[in-house]
Design an enzyme around this catalytic site. Sequence first.
Site, mmCIF file in Angstrom:
data_model
loop_
_atom_site.group_PDB
_atom_site.id
_atom_site.type_symbol
_atom_site.label_atom_id
_atom_site.label_comp_id
_atom_site.label_asym_id
_atom_site.label_seq_id
_atom_site.Cartn_x
_atom_site.Cartn_y
_atom_site.Cartn_z
ATOM 1 N N SER A 1 0.861 -1.192 0.000
ATOM 2 C CA SER A 1 0.000 0.000 0.000
ATOM 3 C C SER A 1 0.890 1.233 0.000
ATOM 4 O O SER A 1 2.067 1.154 0.394
ATOM 5 C CB SER A 1 -0.855 0.012 1.271
ATOM 6 N N TYR B 1 -2.353 -1.135 10.650
ATOM 7 C CA TYR B 1 -2.441 -1.487 9.221
ATOM 8 C C TYR B 1 -1.193 -1.046 8.461
ATOM 9 O O TYR B 1 -0.597 -1.830 7.705
ATOM 10 C CB TYR B 1 -3.690 -0.845 8.633
HETATM 11 P P1 NAD Z 1 -11.910 -5.688 -0.037
HETATM 12 O O1 NAD Z 1 -12.602 -5.526 1.249
HETATM 13 O O2 NAD Z 1 -12.732 -5.845 -1.245
HETATM 14 O O3 NAD Z 1 -10.911 -6.930 0.030
HETATM 15 C C1 NAD Z 1 -10.343 -7.387 1.218
HETATM 16 C C2 NAD Z 1 -10.640 -8.868 1.320
HETATM 17 O O4 NAD Z 1 -9.861 -9.423 2.370
HETATM 18 C C3 NAD Z 1 -12.071 -9.194 1.679
HETATM 19 O O5 NAD Z 1 -12.881 -9.299 0.543
HETATM 20 C C4 NAD Z 1 -11.926 -10.530 2.409
HETATM 21 O O6 NAD Z 1 -12.280 -11.593 1.552
HETATM 22 C C5 NAD Z 1 -10.453 -10.624 2.715
HETATM 23 N N1 NAD Z 1 -10.227 -10.931 4.130
HETATM 24 C C6 NAD Z 1 -10.164 -10.055 5.163
HETATM 25 N N2 NAD Z 1 -9.951 -10.739 6.311
HETATM 26 C C7 NAD Z 1 -9.861 -12.056 5.979
HETATM 27 C C8 NAD Z 1 -9.635 -13.237 6.707
HETATM 28 N N3 NAD Z 1 -9.438 -13.228 8.041
HETATM 29 N N4 NAD Z 1 -9.637 -14.423 6.042
HETATM 30 C C9 NAD Z 1 -9.846 -14.453 4.696
HETATM 31 N N5 NAD Z 1 -10.044 -13.353 3.949
HETATM 32 C C10 NAD Z 1 -10.045 -12.174 4.594
HETATM 33 O O7 NAD Z 1 -10.940 -4.449 -0.185
HETATM 34 P P2 NAD Z 1 -9.689 -4.138 -1.147
HETATM 35 O O8 NAD Z 1 -9.448 -2.705 -1.011
HETATM 36 O O9 NAD Z 1 -9.879 -4.732 -2.472
HETATM 37 O O10 NAD Z 1 -8.499 -4.850 -0.392
HETATM 38 C C11 NAD Z 1 -7.618 -5.725 -1.031
HETATM 39 C C12 NAD Z 1 -6.185 -5.457 -0.616
HETATM 40 O O11 NAD Z 1 -5.796 -4.191 -1.117
HETATM 41 C C13 NAD Z 1 -5.935 -5.437 0.884
HETATM 42 O O12 NAD Z 1 -4.734 -6.120 1.165
HETATM 43 C C14 NAD Z 1 -5.772 -3.964 1.172
HETATM 44 O O13 NAD Z 1 -4.952 -3.762 2.291
HETATM 45 C C15 NAD Z 1 -5.101 -3.507 -0.108
HETATM 46 N N6 NAD Z 1 -5.159 -2.063 -0.339
HETATM 47 C C16 NAD Z 1 -6.358 -1.446 -0.517
HETATM 48 C C17 NAD Z 1 -6.380 -0.070 -0.719
HETATM 49 C C18 NAD Z 1 -7.670 0.676 -0.885
HETATM 50 O O14 NAD Z 1 -7.654 1.918 -0.864
HETATM 51 N N7 NAD Z 1 -8.807 0.027 -1.073
HETATM 52 C C19 NAD Z 1 -5.181 0.649 -0.749
HETATM 53 C C20 NAD Z 1 -3.977 -0.012 -0.575
HETATM 54 C C21 NAD Z 1 -3.987 -1.381 -0.367
#
Ligand code: NAD
Length: 301
Positions: free
Chosen positions: A193, A206
């Site tokens: 991230s 985080y």
């Molecule tokens: P999202 O909520 O769609 O995806 C996160 C997923 O993590 C969930 O759908 C869930 O299936 C999974 N998850 C969480 N806890 C879990 C557990 N205990 N066991 C199994 N699965 C679990 O949101 P997203 O933004 O697509 O997130 C995906 C990745 O992107 C994450 O690693 C997040 O940190 C990273 N990220 C997101 C952003 C943002 O702004 N959205 C920015 C930087 C990084």
Amino acid sequence: MKRYAGNQYSMQNPLTQYPQPEFPAQHQPEPGLDSKMRPEPDHGEASYVGFGRLKGRKALITGADSGIGRATAIAYAREGADIVLNYLPEEESDAQEVVALITAEGRRAIALPGDLKSEAFCKSLVGNAVEALGGLDILVNVAGKQIAQQHISELSSEQFDHTFKTNVYALFWLCKAAVAHMPPGATIINTASIQSYDPSATLLDYASTKAAIVAFTKALASQVIDQGIRVNAVAPGPIWTVLQPTDGQPAEKIPTFGAHVPMKRPGQPAECAPLYVLLASQESSYITGEVFGVTGGNPLP
Ligand code: NAD
Ligand code: MG
């Protein structure tokens, strides 16, 4: 199925390509459902066109039900991969939409829900994925937990532990199990991230896990290259996903989410997926141990 049709390959202004703040105030309990977000995120449902860049590959994607993981799963299927999807049982309705999209491409979609905070589950997930797919060529670690807290005094040991278990320990357990099965040419893609480098005050736990993922990615890359396995990471900036309105941000920040970056809007999951495709495919054969930003103009240091 969703709007944002047919714009992935037409030249256009990135500033106005997707919705800009302000957004409706919204909140869901964690982990939330993508289908309830307004406006609905774009995962490439109507726009991603594949060219066979991952033909016949076998991929395991965590967090594949929603957000960045869903966009990656759709893109991989359209590039010719068969996919095992992991997600939490509460997310079954989101996951079934993804299964239907993969199956519609004539690719295999195997849903293996479960909690990655368990080492035993992580081990069995990789074993079951290898068995179901007949091997494992690509591991994409997308699952993540993000809960904002104003002050360290409000950050419980339980939250700290769950964030590290989900974001860091699961990565360790999954990679450890996967490399034992991976052939030369296989790839691992982790999800870091902008928070790895530029932590928000509200994301103490985080941001720390995301910094750990950068070091983990680089160290693992230098270990396993002798087996012909490459390891890289994608570092998104603000992306319009259900991670944010499920207490990933303080509620008052949702309407202006993404307004602070040079592009003045959040990115969409569909704008992350092409990088996950590149890093999985043989096109990136000379790239390992790297971290790539998708940040709307806030470059990584
Ligand atoms: P999202 O909520 O769609 O995806 C996160 C997923 O993590 C969930 O759908 C869930 O299936 C999974 N998850 C969480 N806890 C879990 C557990 N205990 N066991 C199994 N699965 C679990 O949101 P997203 O933004 O697509 O997130 C995906 C990745 O992107 C994450 O690693 C997040 O940190 C990273 N990220 C997101 C952003 C943002 O702004 N959205 C920015 C930087 C990084
Ligand atoms: Mg989800």
